[in-house]
Design a protein around this motif. Structure first.
Motif, PDB file in Angstrom:
ATOM      1  N   ALA A  29      10.646 -15.239   3.851  1.00  0.00           N
ATOM      2  CA  ALA A  29       9.681 -14.550   4.722  1.00  0.00           C
ATOM      3  C   ALA A  29       9.399 -13.142   4.212  1.00  0.00           C
ATOM      4  O   ALA A  29       8.244 -12.694   4.215  1.00  0.00           O
ATOM      5  N   LEU A  30      10.426 -12.448   3.741  1.00  0.00           N
ATOM      6  CA  LEU A  30      10.225 -11.100   3.217  1.00  0.00           C
ATOM      7  C   LEU A  30       9.401 -11.114   1.936  1.00  0.00           C
ATOM      8  O   LEU A  30       8.499 -10.288   1.752  1.00  0.00           O
ATOM      9  N   ILE A  31       9.689 -12.054   1.045  1.00  0.00           N
ATOM     10  CA  ILE A  31       8.947 -12.126  -0.216  1.00  0.00           C
ATOM     11  C   ILE A  31       7.485 -12.477   0.039  1.00  0.00           C
ATOM     12  O   ILE A  31       6.576 -11.823  -0.482  1.00  0.00           O
ATOM     13  N   LEU A  32       7.231 -13.500   0.844  1.00  0.00           N
ATOM     14  CA  LEU A  32       5.851 -13.899   1.124  1.00  0.00           C
ATOM     15  C   LEU A  32       5.099 -12.816   1.905  1.00  0.00           C
ATOM     16  O   LEU A  32       3.930 -12.548   1.631  1.00  0.00           O
ATOM     17  N   GLY A  33       5.777 -12.209   2.870  1.00  0.00           N
ATOM     18  CA  GLY A  33       5.154 -11.122   3.624  1.00  0.00           C
ATOM     19  C   GLY A  33       4.840  -9.924   2.751  1.00  0.00           C
ATOM     20  O   GLY A  33       3.794  -9.282   2.898  1.00  0.00           O
ATOM     21  N   GLY A  34       5.744  -9.613   1.819  1.00  0.00           N
ATOM     22  CA  GLY A  34       5.509  -8.513   0.889  1.00  0.00           C
ATOM     23  C   GLY A  34       4.321  -8.775  -0.013  1.00  0.00           C
ATOM     24  O   GLY A  34       3.476  -7.894  -0.221  1.00  0.00           O
ATOM     25  N   PHE A  35       4.242 -10.000  -0.563  1.00  0.00           N
ATOM     26  CA  PHE A  35       3.093 -10.358  -1.392  1.00  0.00           C
ATOM     27  C   PHE A  35       1.797 -10.258  -0.600  1.00  0.00           C
ATOM     28  O   PHE A  35       0.793  -9.711  -1.083  1.00  0.00           O
ATOM     29  N   PHE A  36       1.803 -10.781   0.612  1.00  0.00           N
ATOM     30  CA  PHE A  36       0.607 -10.748   1.448  1.00  0.00           C
ATOM     31  C   PHE A  36       0.172  -9.309   1.730  1.00  0.00           C
ATOM     32  O   PHE A  36      -1.006  -8.977   1.631  1.00  0.00           O
ATOM     33  N   LEU A  37       1.134  -8.454   2.065  1.00  0.00           N
ATOM     34  CA  LEU A  37       0.811  -7.064   2.388  1.00  0.00           C
ATOM     35  C   LEU A  37       0.298  -6.314   1.165  1.00  0.00           C
ATOM     36  O   LEU A  37      -0.685  -5.562   1.254  1.00  0.00           O
ATOM     37  N   PHE A  80      -3.418   3.407   3.523  1.00  0.00           N
ATOM     38  CA  PHE A  80      -3.226   2.043   3.041  1.00  0.00           C
ATOM     39  C   PHE A  80      -2.211   1.988   1.903  1.00  0.00           C
ATOM     40  O   PHE A  80      -1.575   0.977   1.682  1.00  0.00           O
ATOM     41  N   LEU A  81      -2.073   3.104   1.204  1.00  0.00           N
ATOM     42  CA  LEU A  81      -1.065   3.178   0.141  1.00  0.00           C
ATOM     43  C   LEU A  81       0.340   3.100   0.738  1.00  0.00           C
ATOM     44  O   LEU A  81       1.234   2.487   0.162  1.00  0.00           O
ATOM     45  N   TRP A  82       0.526   3.699   1.917  1.00  0.00           N
ATOM     46  CA  TRP A  82       1.836   3.615   2.578  1.00  0.00           C
ATOM     47  C   TRP A  82       2.149   2.176   2.978  1.00  0.00           C
ATOM     48  O   TRP A  82       3.293   1.735   2.881  1.00  0.00           O
ATOM     49  N   ALA A  83       1.151   1.445   3.415  1.00  0.00           N
ATOM     50  CA  ALA A  83       1.371   0.027   3.724  1.00  0.00           C
ATOM     51  C   ALA A  83       1.660  -0.756   2.449  1.00  0.00           C
ATOM     52  O   ALA A  83       2.463  -1.699   2.453  1.00  0.00           O
ATOM     53  N   TRP A  84       1.048  -0.355   1.334  1.00  0.00           N
ATOM     54  CA  TRP A  84       1.316  -0.981   0.030  1.00  0.00           C
ATOM     55  C   TRP A  84       2.772  -0.748  -0.365  1.00  0.00           C
ATOM     56  O   TRP A  84       3.444  -1.649  -0.850  1.00  0.00           O
ATOM     57  N   TYR A  85       3.257   0.479  -0.131  1.00  0.00           N
ATOM     58  CA  TYR A  85       4.681   0.777  -0.372  1.00  0.00           C
ATOM     59  C   TYR A  85       5.569  -0.119   0.491  1.00  0.00           C
ATOM     60  O   TYR A  85       6.614  -0.579   0.039  1.00  0.00           O
ATOM     61  N   GLY A  86       5.162  -0.336   1.731  1.00  0.00           N
ATOM     62  CA  GLY A  86       5.919  -1.219   2.622  1.00  0.00           C
ATOM     63  C   GLY A  86       5.989  -2.634   2.089  1.00  0.00           C
ATOM     64  O   GLY A  86       7.021  -3.301   2.184  1.00  0.00           O
ATOM     65  N   GLY A  87       4.890  -3.117   1.511  1.00  0.00           N
ATOM     66  CA  GLY A  87       4.886  -4.445   0.909  1.00  0.00           C
ATOM     67  C   GLY A  87       5.823  -4.538  -0.281  1.00  0.00           C
ATOM     68  O   GLY A  87       6.527  -5.537  -0.460  1.00  0.00           O
ATOM     69  N   PHE A  89       8.473  -2.671  -0.682  1.00  0.00           N
ATOM     70  CA  PHE A  89       9.825  -2.635  -0.111  1.00  0.00           C
ATOM     71  C   PHE A  89      10.239  -4.008   0.412  1.00  0.00           C
ATOM     72  O   PHE A  89      11.368  -4.454   0.185  1.00  0.00           O
ATOM     73  N   MET A  90       9.318  -4.687   1.095  1.00  0.00           N
ATOM     74  CA  MET A  90       9.622  -6.037   1.600  1.00  0.00           C
ATOM     75  C   MET A  90       9.893  -7.004   0.453  1.00  0.00           C
ATOM     76  O   MET A  90      10.820  -7.820   0.519  1.00  0.00           O
ATOM     77  N   LEU A  91       9.102  -6.908  -0.610  1.00  0.00           N
ATOM     78  CA  LEU A  91       9.268  -7.784  -1.755  1.00  0.00           C
ATOM     79  C   LEU A  91      10.609  -7.561  -2.440  1.00  0.00           C
ATOM     80  O   LEU A  91      11.341  -8.523  -2.745  1.00  0.00           O
TER      81      LEU A  91
END
Length: 99
Positions: A29-37, A80-87, A89-91
């Motif tokens: 879930a973290l990997i797929l969510g990170g890729f999606f984000l 949006f760059l901060w959300a990219w960082y979050g992705g 981190f999730m990945l």
């Protein structure tokens, strides 16, 4: 009856089967969510670049990580760059959890 069920459940937990399933599910879930984000935020930043400068938008498509450089310089793309960082981190977290 309850003591026997609890003993059986502890024995099941002791095998690590349920924990490995939960860990696999969490890491997937973290990997797929990170890729999606990451992909979603790159598309959003690309559309901001299209609105401001079609030339820089073309660079976002051609040069890897130019989206990152553009988002650092453009104030409207910075959230949006901060959300990219979050992705990212999730990945990374999902990859660590999967190993």
């Amino acid at each position: 009856m309850a003591a026997t069920a609890a003993r059986g459940f502890r024995r099941y937990l002791g095998t690590g089967k349920s924990l490995s399933f939960a860990r696999t599910l969490m890491s997937s879930a973290l990997i797929l969510g990170g890729f999606f984000l990451i992909i979603t935020m790159q598309i959003v930043i690309f559309f901001i670049a299209v609105k401001n400068s079609p030339g820089k938008a073309a660079l976002c498509l051609v040069i890897p990580l130019f989206v990152y450089v553009y988002a650092q310089k453009e104030p409207r793309a910075r959230p949006f760059l901060w959300a990219w960082y979050g992705g990212i981190f999730m990945l990374v977290t999902g990859g660590i959890a999967a190993s």
